[in-house]
Design a protein around this motif. Structure first.
Motif, PDB file in Angstrom:
ATOM      1  N   UNK A   1       0.831  -1.209   0.000  1.00 35.35           N
ATOM      2  CA  UNK A   1       0.000   0.000   0.000  1.00 35.35           C
ATOM      3  C   UNK A   1       0.863   1.256   0.000  1.00 35.35           C
ATOM      4  N   UNK A   2       1.925   1.256   0.776  1.00 32.72           N
ATOM      5  CA  UNK A   2       2.810   2.419   0.830  1.00 32.72           C
ATOM      6  C   UNK A   2       3.537   2.613  -0.497  1.00 32.72           C
ATOM      7  N   UNK A   3       3.971   1.517  -1.101  1.00 31.20           N
ATOM      8  CA  UNK A   3       4.633   1.603  -2.407  1.00 31.20           C
ATOM      9  C   UNK A   3       3.667   2.185  -3.441  1.00 31.20           C
ATOM     10  N   UNK A   4       2.409   1.817  -3.370  1.00 28.50           N
ATOM     11  CA  UNK A   4       1.414   2.358  -4.301  1.00 28.50           C
ATOM     12  C   UNK A   4       1.228   3.856  -4.079  1.00 28.50           C
ATOM     13  N   UNK A   5       1.271   4.287  -2.828  1.00 28.10           N
ATOM     14  CA  UNK A   5       1.172   5.720  -2.536  1.00 28.10           C
ATOM     15  C   UNK A   5       2.335   6.474  -3.174  1.00 28.10           C
ATOM     16  N   UNK A   6       3.529   5.899  -3.070  1.00 25.46           N
ATOM     17  CA  UNK A   6       4.708   6.531  -3.674  1.00 25.46           C
ATOM     18  C   UNK A   6       4.536   6.598  -5.185  1.00 25.46           C
ATOM     19  N   UNK A   7       4.088   5.503  -5.786  1.00 24.74           N
ATOM     20  CA  UNK A   7       3.891   5.479  -7.237  1.00 24.74           C
ATOM     21  C   UNK A   7       2.886   6.557  -7.664  1.00 24.74           C
ATOM     22  N   UNK A   8       1.796   6.679  -6.915  1.00 29.05           N
ATOM     23  CA  UNK A   8       0.771   7.669  -7.236  1.00 29.05           C
ATOM     24  C   UNK A   8       1.334   9.089  -7.124  1.00 29.05           C
ATOM     25  N   UNK A   9       2.108   9.351  -6.083  1.00 31.54           N
ATOM     26  CA  UNK A   9       2.703  10.673  -5.900  1.00 31.54           C
ATOM     27  C   UNK A   9       3.664  11.004  -7.037  1.00 31.54           C
ATOM     28  N   UNK A  10       4.444  10.022  -7.474  1.00 30.45           N
ATOM     29  CA  UNK A  10       5.378  10.241  -8.577  1.00 30.45           C
ATOM     30  C   UNK A  10       4.621  10.551  -9.858  1.00 30.45           C
ATOM     31  N   UNK A  11       3.570   9.800 -10.132  1.00 34.60           N
ATOM     32  CA  UNK A  11       2.782  10.025 -11.343  1.00 34.60           C
ATOM     33  C   UNK A  11       2.152  11.412 -11.332  1.00 34.60           C
ATOM     34  N   UNK A  12       1.604  11.810 -10.176  1.00 36.59           N
ATOM     35  CA  UNK A  12       0.971  13.119 -10.058  1.00 36.59           C
ATOM     36  C   UNK A  12       1.980  14.235 -10.318  1.00 36.59           C
ATOM     37  N   UNK A  13       3.168  14.108  -9.725  1.00 46.92           N
ATOM     38  CA  UNK A  13       4.201  15.126  -9.913  1.00 46.92           C
ATOM     39  C   UNK A  13       4.670  15.161 -11.358  1.00 46.92           C
ATOM     40  N   UNK A  14       4.829  13.995 -11.953  1.00 44.76           N
ATOM     41  CA  UNK A  14       5.276  13.902 -13.334  1.00 44.76           C
ATOM     42  C   UNK A  14       4.256  14.545 -14.279  1.00 44.76           C
ATOM     43  N   UNK A  15       2.985  14.280 -14.055  1.00 46.89           N
ATOM     44  CA  UNK A  15       1.938  14.819 -14.924  1.00 46.89           C
ATOM     45  C   UNK A  15       1.686  16.297 -14.694  1.00 46.89           C
ATOM     46  N   UNK A  16       2.108  16.833 -13.559  1.00 48.87           N
ATOM     47  CA  UNK A  16       1.912  18.248 -13.255  1.00 48.87           C
ATOM     48  C   UNK A  16       2.854  19.126 -14.059  1.00 48.87           C
ATOM     49  N   UNK A  17       3.909  18.535 -14.601  1.00 46.76           N
ATOM     50  CA  UNK A  17       4.891  19.324 -15.343  1.00 46.76           C
ATOM     51  C   UNK A  17       4.390  19.709 -16.687  1.00 46.76           C
TER      52      UNK A  17
END
Length: 58
Positions: free
Chosen positions: A42-58
């Motif tokens: 679950x924590x790894x999925x949270x990290x993945x989601x945060x990375x995707x969100x940051x990546x797409x915000x650019x």
């Protein structure tokens, strides 16, 4: 990032319980290990989601 620190703590906990379960046959440690592994997932999925969100915000 606080999730990475949490992952490190969970891994340390998993190592201890894995040792108790696999070498000493402690069934309660096996239950704790399974629970910890689910928390890791679950924590790894949270990290993945945060990375995707940051990546797409650019």
């Amino acid at each position: 990032m606080e999730q990475i620190a949490k992952l490190k703590e969970l891994i340390a906990s998993a190592e201890a319980d894995a040792d108790k379960f696999f070498t000493k046959g402690n069934n309660a440690a096996g239950t704790r290990l399974r629970n910890t592994m689910q928390q890791l997932k679950a924590t790894a999925q949270e990290v993945r989601t945060a990375v995707i969100e940051k990546k797409n915000a650019k």
